[in-house]
Design an enzyme around this catalytic site. Structure first.
Site, PDB file in Angstrom:
ATOM      1  N   HIS A  64       0.852  -1.187   0.000  1.00 55.45           N
ATOM      2  CA  HIS A  64       0.000   0.000   0.000  1.00 55.45           C
ATOM      3  C   HIS A  64       0.883   1.230   0.000  1.00 55.45           C
ATOM      4  O   HIS A  64       1.865   1.302   0.722  1.00 55.45           O
ATOM      5  CB  HIS A  64      -0.880   0.008   1.263  1.00 55.45           C
ATOM      6  CG  HIS A  64      -1.704   1.245   1.370  1.00 55.45           C
ATOM      7  ND1 HIS A  64      -2.891   1.400   0.692  1.00 55.45           N
ATOM      8  CD2 HIS A  64      -1.508   2.412   2.043  1.00 55.45           C
ATOM      9  CE1 HIS A  64      -3.391   2.587   0.948  1.00 55.45           C
ATOM     10  NE2 HIS A  64      -2.577   3.223   1.773  1.00 55.45           N
ATOM     11  N   ASP A  96     -15.030   3.198   7.931  1.00 53.21           N
ATOM     12  CA  ASP A  96     -13.928   4.066   7.505  1.00 53.21           C
ATOM     13  C   ASP A  96     -14.425   5.095   6.490  1.00 53.21           C
ATOM     14  O   ASP A  96     -14.027   6.254   6.528  1.00 53.21           O
ATOM     15  CB  ASP A  96     -12.790   3.226   6.910  1.00 53.21           C
ATOM     16  CG  ASP A  96     -11.698   4.123   6.331  1.00 53.21           C
ATOM     17  OD1 ASP A  96     -11.109   4.894   7.110  1.00 53.21           O
ATOM     18  OD2 ASP A  96     -11.473   4.088   5.111  1.00 53.21           O
ATOM     19  N   ARG A 151     -14.083  13.314   8.769  1.00 49.04           N
ATOM     20  CA  ARG A 151     -12.768  13.920   9.037  1.00 49.04           C
ATOM     21  C   ARG A 151     -12.461  15.008   8.020  1.00 49.04           C
ATOM     22  O   ARG A 151     -11.897  16.049   8.351  1.00 49.04           O
ATOM     23  CB  ARG A 151     -11.677  12.838   8.981  1.00 49.04           C
ATOM     24  CG  ARG A 151     -11.687  11.916  10.184  1.00 49.04           C
ATOM     25  CD  ARG A 151     -10.840  10.674   9.921  1.00 49.04           C
ATOM     26  NE  ARG A 151      -9.476  10.983   9.586  1.00 49.04           N
ATOM     27  CZ  ARG A 151      -8.667  10.173   8.878  1.00 49.04           C
ATOM     28  NH1 ARG A 151      -9.098   8.997   8.466  1.00 49.04           N
ATOM     29  NH2 ARG A 151      -7.442  10.529   8.615  1.00 49.04           N
ATOM     30  N   SER A 194      -7.257   3.957   9.542  1.00 49.73           N
ATOM     31  CA  SER A 194      -8.006   3.978   8.280  1.00 49.73           C
ATOM     32  C   SER A 194      -7.309   3.086   7.249  1.00 49.73           C
ATOM     33  O   SER A 194      -7.931   2.229   6.614  1.00 49.73           O
ATOM     34  CB  SER A 194      -8.087   5.434   7.792  1.00 49.73           C
ATOM     35  OG  SER A 194      -8.500   5.508   6.469  1.00 49.73           O
ATOM     36  N   LYS A 225      -8.437  -1.221   6.080  1.00 44.34           N
ATOM     37  CA  LYS A 225      -8.691  -1.681   4.703  1.00 44.34           C
ATOM     38  C   LYS A 225      -7.693  -2.762   4.283  1.00 44.34           C
ATOM     39  O   LYS A 225      -8.045  -3.724   3.606  1.00 44.34           O
ATOM     40  CB  LYS A 225      -8.653  -0.491   3.745  1.00 44.34           C
ATOM     41  CG  LYS A 225      -9.896   0.390   3.893  1.00 44.34           C
ATOM     42  CD  LYS A 225      -9.808   1.677   3.114  1.00 44.34           C
ATOM     43  CE  LYS A 225      -8.827   2.616   3.705  1.00 44.34           C
ATOM     44  NZ  LYS A 225      -8.962   4.012   3.393  1.00 44.34           N
TER      45      LYS A 225
HETATM   46  N1  URA Z   1      -5.413   7.093   3.191  1.00 40.38           N
HETATM   47  C1  URA Z   1      -6.432   6.458   3.833  1.00 40.38           C
HETATM   48  O1  URA Z   1      -6.912   5.426   3.386  1.00 40.38           O
HETATM   49  N2  URA Z   1      -6.892   7.000   4.975  1.00 40.38           N
HETATM   50  C2  URA Z   1      -6.414   8.139   5.508  1.00 40.38           C
HETATM   51  O2  URA Z   1      -6.874   8.552   6.552  1.00 40.38           O
HETATM   52  C3  URA Z   1      -5.367   8.787   4.834  1.00 40.38           C
HETATM   53  C4  URA Z   1      -4.877   8.228   3.671  1.00 40.38           C
END
Ligand code: URA
Length: 434
Positions: A82, A161, A168, A183, A187
């Site tokens: 990622h 999320d 946010r 976050s 995922k």
């Molecule tokens: N990428 C994400 O998936 N979440 C965040 O909070 C910031 C970057």
């Protein structure tokens, strides 16, 4: 339990329990707890932070709010990577096939671009016919047969999320390390891989602006993954200038194809070779990291990685493009240098925003992208440029782009003194650093 008491607790910098965090996340997802109370809590977290136990509990609560991908039918160790996002970041298109060709399974769920950062799905979809909408059974079959599949995230992956991120965004609480870490990790963990390699970018084109922030984010994410039994490594890498030369969907696909043919930009090649070696080593394919580095290089020289990339494109319905005629634009405009000198800096954010304005990216979630347009740098930091020589080429389909051309020109800082080229990798954080 009452939400107001939990807000008060966090406001007073006390640790929330796992049960309390579960109550908040399930209540918010079910719409029992209103936005205004969660907003107050987010601001308290922004100021007071979270302990590692709290961050892990938040990650798991968000993960459990929706579907998870069960990869148990894929044989062997599954690896994922990622990137926290950047400009010109086409690493998945290179790394995925590179690692799969070395014999390690890659099951990758990717996202779309937003703002100045691009997304893997937009890049892949710029290849005619290629689909990223794969049913889970087909996804698993493809990972078993080919060693790699790249698909879009399912709608119901970590719904908490999605809700929290949107909140946010409008409450000025995005840049909070525990919130970003949970976050991202919710995922990644929901996607089911055993090994996760994170690429945490620093610079004006990235979320994290300093090495200290990036180090802290990396440690929190590695800590969360390790505490739930995953192998997680975080690379801290430079996003002070765009990655590689190309920024824009088809332009980046071309660069990714050329990189696996051994003709890639130095920074992209170094990044993919190093991250790839970790993925192969942690994926159990080699006994040492050194052997993994050798194996990765062999995948390029033997053409196996390139073949795997072509098969990936074909298997997902795409037609491998003839690189010469692939990009079709109204015009290619040269941005030339007004002076001779060495390139000291290329503002990645400015180049990313310029590419977005040309149509390569989207300002809002629902916009379409133009797959053909973008910017190709002709110079990188440390290069010498002559007066009137091209700094960049702009692939354009729009009318009147004078102000965009100016922004691209202004993104380059040129100096008389030679500038040293740095490695793109600043640090590697593993569980030993926690
Ligand atoms: N990428 C994400 O998936 N979440 C965040 O909070 C910031 C970057």
């Amino acid at each position: 339990m009452r939400m107001v008491d939990l807000i008060e607790k966090k406001r007073d910098n006390q640790e929330l329990t796992k049960e309390e965090i579960n109550f908040i996340i399930s209540g918010y997802t079910n719409k029992d707890i209103p936005d205004y109370q969660v907003s107050a809590l987010l601001m308290a977290i922004y100021f007071n932070g979270m302990t590692n136990d709290e961050s892990t509990a938040l990650t798991m609560a968000m993960l459990n709010s929706g579907d998870t991908i069960d990869l148990s039918k894929v044989e062997g160790i599954k690896v994922d990577k990622h990137s926290t996002g950047g400009v010109g970041d086409k690493t998945t298109l290179v790394l995925g096939p590179l690692v799969a060709s070395a014999g390690v399974k890659v099951a990758k769920l990717s996202g779309r671009g937003l703002g100045h950062t691009g997304g893997t799905l937009d890049k892949l979809e710029s290849i005619p016919g290629l689909s990223i909408n794969i049913e889970i059974e087909d996804f698993i079959k493809q990972v078993n047969d080919l060693g790699i599949a790249v698909a879009g995230q399912t709608a119901n992956l970590c719904p908490a999320d999605k809700l929290l991120y949107a909140l946010r965004d409008v409450t000025a609480t995005v840049p909070s390390i525990p919130l970003i870490a949970s976050s991202i990790m919710s995922k990644k963990l929901a996607s089911g891989s055993d090994v996760i390699v994170l690429d945490v970018k620093i610079g004006d084109g990235a979320f994290m602006k300093t090495i200290e922030e990036a180090r802290e984010l990396s440690k929190v994410m590695v800590g969360i993954g390790t505490s739930v039994g995953k192998r997680v490594v975080a690379f801290i890498t430079d996003m002070g200038q765009p990655l590689g030369f190309a920024v824009g969907n088809k332009l980046e696909v071309i660069e990714a194809i050329e990189t696996l043919q051994g003709n890639g930009p130095e920074d992209l090649t170094e990044l993919c070779n190093e991250i790839g070696a970790y993925m192969v080593y942690l994926g159990g394919r080699t006994a040492t990291l050194e052997e993994a580095k050798t194996l990765i290089k062999e995948q390029i020289t033997s053409n196996k990685a390139s073949e795997k990339q072509h098969k990936l494109i074909e298997m997902q319905g795409g037609k491998l493009p003839d690189l010469d005629g692939f990009v079709q634009v109204k015009e290619v405009v040269e941005v030339v240098s007004g002076t001779a000198g060495y390139i000291e800096d290329i503002d990645a954010l400015a180049i990313g925003v310029a590419a977005m304005k040309l149509g390569a990216g989207r300002e809002t979630k629902d916009q379409d992208v133009d797959p053909d347009v973008g910017v190709v740098l002709n110079k990188k930091v440390g290069d010498f440029v002559k007066e009137d020589e091209a700094l960049a080429y702009v692939y354009n389909n729009k009318e009147d782009i004078e102000s965009i051309l100016e922004e691209i020109s202004d993104a380059f800082v040129i100096t008389e003194k030679p500038v040293e080229k740095k490695s793109i990798i600043f640090e590697i954080i593993t569980e030993k650093d926690l």
